[in-house]
Design a protein around this motif. Sequence first.
Motif, mmCIF file in Angstrom:
data_model
loop_
_atom_site.group_PDB
_atom_site.id
_atom_site.type_symbol
_atom_site.label_atom_id
_atom_site.label_comp_id
_atom_site.label_asym_id
_atom_site.label_seq_id
_atom_site.Cartn_x
_atom_site.Cartn_y
_atom_site.Cartn_z
ATOM 1 N N SER A 1 1.063 -1.662 -0.059
ATOM 2 C CA SER A 1 -0.146 -0.036 -0.252
ATOM 3 C C SER A 1 1.202 1.197 -0.308
ATOM 4 O O SER A 1 2.309 1.030 0.819
ATOM 5 C CB SER A 1 -1.373 -0.149 0.988
ATOM 6 O OG SER A 1 -0.348 0.604 2.529
ATOM 7 N N GLU A 2 0.343 2.416 -0.363
ATOM 8 C CA GLU A 2 1.572 3.810 -0.780
ATOM 9 C C GLU A 2 1.280 4.080 1.114
ATOM 10 O O GLU A 2 2.866 4.302 1.251
ATOM 11 C CB GLU A 2 0.510 4.953 -1.051
ATOM 12 C CG GLU A 2 0.879 6.092 -1.212
ATOM 13 C CD GLU A 2 0.090 6.829 -2.663
ATOM 14 O OE1 GLU A 2 -1.266 6.729 -2.776
ATOM 15 O OE2 GLU A 2 0.883 7.763 -2.794
ATOM 16 N N GLU A 3 1.088 3.660 1.795
ATOM 17 C CA GLU A 3 0.965 4.359 3.457
ATOM 18 C C GLU A 3 2.560 3.618 3.632
ATOM 19 O O GLU A 3 3.486 4.196 3.477
ATOM 20 C CB GLU A 3 -0.155 3.407 4.363
ATOM 21 C CG GLU A 3 -1.041 4.537 3.570
ATOM 22 C CD GLU A 3 -1.991 4.374 2.714
ATOM 23 O OE1 GLU A 3 -1.680 3.392 2.352
ATOM 24 O OE2 GLU A 3 -2.844 5.179 2.535
ATOM 25 N N LYS A 4 2.310 1.754 3.663
ATOM 26 C CA LYS A 4 3.380 1.127 3.592
ATOM 27 C C LYS A 4 5.028 1.725 3.398
ATOM 28 O O LYS A 4 5.893 1.815 3.531
ATOM 29 C CB LYS A 4 2.960 -0.529 3.827
ATOM 30 C CG LYS A 4 2.271 -1.035 5.382
ATOM 31 C CD LYS A 4 1.524 -2.168 5.242
ATOM 32 C CE LYS A 4 2.595 -2.718 6.067
ATOM 33 N NZ LYS A 4 2.634 -4.320 5.868
ATOM 34 N N ILE A 5 4.416 2.064 2.056
ATOM 35 C CA ILE A 5 6.124 2.389 0.883
ATOM 36 C C ILE A 5 6.158 3.598 1.543
ATOM 37 O O ILE A 5 7.905 3.187 1.290
ATOM 38 C CB ILE A 5 5.417 2.242 -0.362
ATOM 39 C CG1 ILE A 5 5.049 1.382 -0.792
ATOM 40 C CG2 ILE A 5 6.364 2.828 -1.343
ATOM 41 C CD1 ILE A 5 6.019 -0.368 -1.248
ATOM 42 N N ASP A 6 5.657 4.609 2.174
ATOM 43 C CA ASP A 6 5.711 5.608 1.853
ATOM 44 C C ASP A 6 6.966 5.866 3.502
ATOM 45 O O ASP A 6 7.458 6.502 3.803
ATOM 46 C CB ASP A 6 4.748 7.043 2.080
ATOM 47 C CG ASP A 6 4.401 7.188 1.187
ATOM 48 O OD1 ASP A 6 4.961 7.074 -0.182
ATOM 49 O OD2 ASP A 6 2.976 7.890 0.651
ATOM 50 N N ALA A 7 6.020 4.789 4.524
ATOM 51 C CA ALA A 7 6.658 5.185 5.954
ATOM 52 C C ALA A 7 8.056 3.956 5.391
ATOM 53 O O ALA A 7 9.266 4.687 6.681
ATOM 54 C CB ALA A 7 5.758 4.305 6.860
ATOM 55 N N PHE A 8 8.485 3.476 4.404
ATOM 56 C CA PHE A 8 9.486 2.313 4.324
ATOM 57 C C PHE A 8 10.486 3.960 3.822
ATOM 58 O O PHE A 8 11.945 3.625 3.374
ATOM 59 C CB PHE A 8 9.645 1.912 3.501
ATOM 60 C CG PHE A 8 10.866 0.534 3.106
ATOM 61 C CD1 PHE A 8 11.593 0.274 4.079
ATOM 62 C CD2 PHE A 8 10.833 0.757 2.498
ATOM 63 C CE1 PHE A 8 12.757 -0.159 3.961
ATOM 64 C CE2 PHE A 8 12.557 -0.672 1.719
ATOM 65 C CZ PHE A 8 12.838 -1.028 2.911
ATOM 66 N N LEU A 9 10.672 4.087 2.679
ATOM 67 C CA LEU A 9 11.095 5.551 2.465
ATOM 68 C C LEU A 9 12.517 6.412 2.700
ATOM 69 O O LEU A 9 13.207 5.681 2.953
ATOM 70 C CB LEU A 9 9.993 6.906 1.710
ATOM 71 C CG LEU A 9 9.782 6.281 -0.192
ATOM 72 C CD1 LEU A 9 8.667 7.080 -0.337
ATOM 73 C CD2 LEU A 9 10.116 5.438 -0.356
ATOM 74 N N PRO A 10 12.100 6.647 4.147
ATOM 75 C CA PRO A 10 13.258 7.036 5.115
ATOM 76 C C PRO A 10 14.465 6.047 5.152
ATOM 77 O O PRO A 10 15.663 6.612 5.430
ATOM 78 C CB PRO A 10 12.683 7.786 5.922
ATOM 79 C CG PRO A 10 11.443 8.027 6.084
ATOM 80 C CD PRO A 10 11.084 6.959 5.176
ATOM 81 N N THR A 11 13.839 4.856 5.562
ATOM 82 C CA THR A 11 15.087 3.672 5.831
ATOM 83 C C THR A 11 15.809 3.461 4.383
ATOM 84 O O THR A 11 16.910 3.335 4.336
ATOM 85 C CB THR A 11 14.589 2.059 6.073
ATOM 86 O OG1 THR A 11 13.508 2.856 7.382
ATOM 87 C CG2 THR A 11 15.304 1.405 6.469
ATOM 88 N N LEU A 12 14.541 3.648 2.995
ATOM 89 C CA LEU A 12 15.499 3.341 1.178
ATOM 90 C C LEU A 12 16.421 4.538 1.515
ATOM 91 O O LEU A 12 17.522 4.354 1.187
ATOM 92 C CB LEU A 12 14.399 3.022 1.098
ATOM 93 C CG LEU A 12 14.941 2.963 -0.827
ATOM 94 C CD1 LEU A 12 16.132 2.040 -0.694
ATOM 95 C CD2 LEU A 12 13.743 2.371 -1.871
ATOM 96 N N GLN A 13 16.024 5.671 1.581
ATOM 97 C CA GLN A 13 17.190 6.892 1.478
ATOM 98 C C GLN A 13 18.874 6.232 2.124
ATOM 99 O O GLN A 13 19.201 6.536 1.490
ATOM 100 C CB GLN A 13 16.045 7.814 2.036
ATOM 101 C CG GLN A 13 16.999 9.317 1.888
ATOM 102 C CD GLN A 13 16.644 9.110 -0.402
ATOM 103 O OE1 GLN A 13 16.110 9.020 -1.422
ATOM 104 N NE2 GLN A 13 17.241 10.812 0.029
ATOM 105 N N ARG A 14 18.305 6.520 3.686
ATOM 106 C CA ARG A 14 19.683 6.024 4.376
ATOM 107 C C ARG A 14 20.062 4.734 3.334
ATOM 108 O O ARG A 14 21.531 4.489 3.452
ATOM 109 C CB ARG A 14 19.134 5.358 5.384
ATOM 110 C CG ARG A 14 18.874 6.750 6.354
ATOM 111 C CD ARG A 14 19.304 6.171 7.971
ATOM 112 N NE ARG A 14 18.090 5.240 8.034
ATOM 113 C CZ ARG A 14 17.213 5.276 8.426
ATOM 114 N NH1 ARG A 14 16.158 7.089 8.926
ATOM 115 N NH2 ARG A 14 15.903 4.599 8.987
#
Lengths: 113, 113, 113
Positions: C76-89
């Motif tokens: 879902s968009e919510e779960k993907i969005d919540a993962f982005l800061p981790t992915l960005q690191r």
Amino acid sequence: MPVWEQAISLRILISEDDTHDGRPLHEAILKAARKAGLAGGKVSRGVAGYGRSGHIHESWRGFSYDLPVVIEFIDSEEKIDAFLPTLQRLRQGALVIRERVEALLPDDAGANP
Amino acid sequence: MPVWEQAISLRILISEDDTHDGRPLHEAILKAARKAGLAGGKVSRGVAGYGRSGHIHESWRGFSYDLPVVIEFIDSEEKIDAFLPTLQRLRQGALVIRERVEALLPDDAGANP
Amino acid sequence: MPVWEQAISLRILISEDDTHDGRPLHEAILKAARKAGLAGGKVSRGVAGYGRSGHIHESWRGFSYDLPVVIEFIDSEEKIDAFLPTLQRLRQGALVIRERVEALLPDDAGANP
């Protein structure tokens, strides 16, 4: 936070047995795209599929022939459009797929470069 | 210049260990789709992933089990929709992904056929 | 008939030689995503491509190095969005691709579970 940019995913579905000037076709397409400066060039090989013949070809853990190969590029609409005439000369009637995507481009370096 | 047509990309994410009537499930889906006349049939096998169990499975250069397998078809919305009831019987609750794409279809032969 | 839900496909394009804390980068991303509860985690390895260097790398049936690796998640968009800061690191400036898709989610069991 990162900035998403509009981009195009361009995929070409060929067979591993397709050739161009005696060399694998995927190689010719990859070289032409690199020359055109397209980003995200990646070739992947399926383990099974059916070509235009309709016959199923499969390589699970053994013998294989005529397996599907997909070449993908991700870049701006301008650069993808500029590459299309070249691709049209090379594609030999193969299936080409185009999708609008959002991308964090590689030059947008992350916090841990 | 080529003419882009509206098409659907349909992907099914299963495990290589899923079976149907004692045979690999990807094979059953591929055969059913070929019978339905779907174009662009391609099966690809991941080198790592995690299934519904949440355990990570990996085969980088050695032992593997329960790896993810993706089956993709590209065709018109009508043909994809007509295939869905068959897929619904075969998918065993697997993740199915549907995207609108633009395609240069295979019968639209290029300049170098 | 199944109910299609709005979902996001998130793909990260790295090299098989990228590492994080001495381990393959794809492994770190897969573990972080599993911890975040993302569905559809799958890692695939290309057989050819060109990295940020612009050099073509290829492994058709032999030697290989620096091949492209794609990690994909569907959720879902919510779960993907919540993962982005981790992915960005973790992403180390790699190409990240985001697409809106429709999905039959895995918990929506089919007729033949």
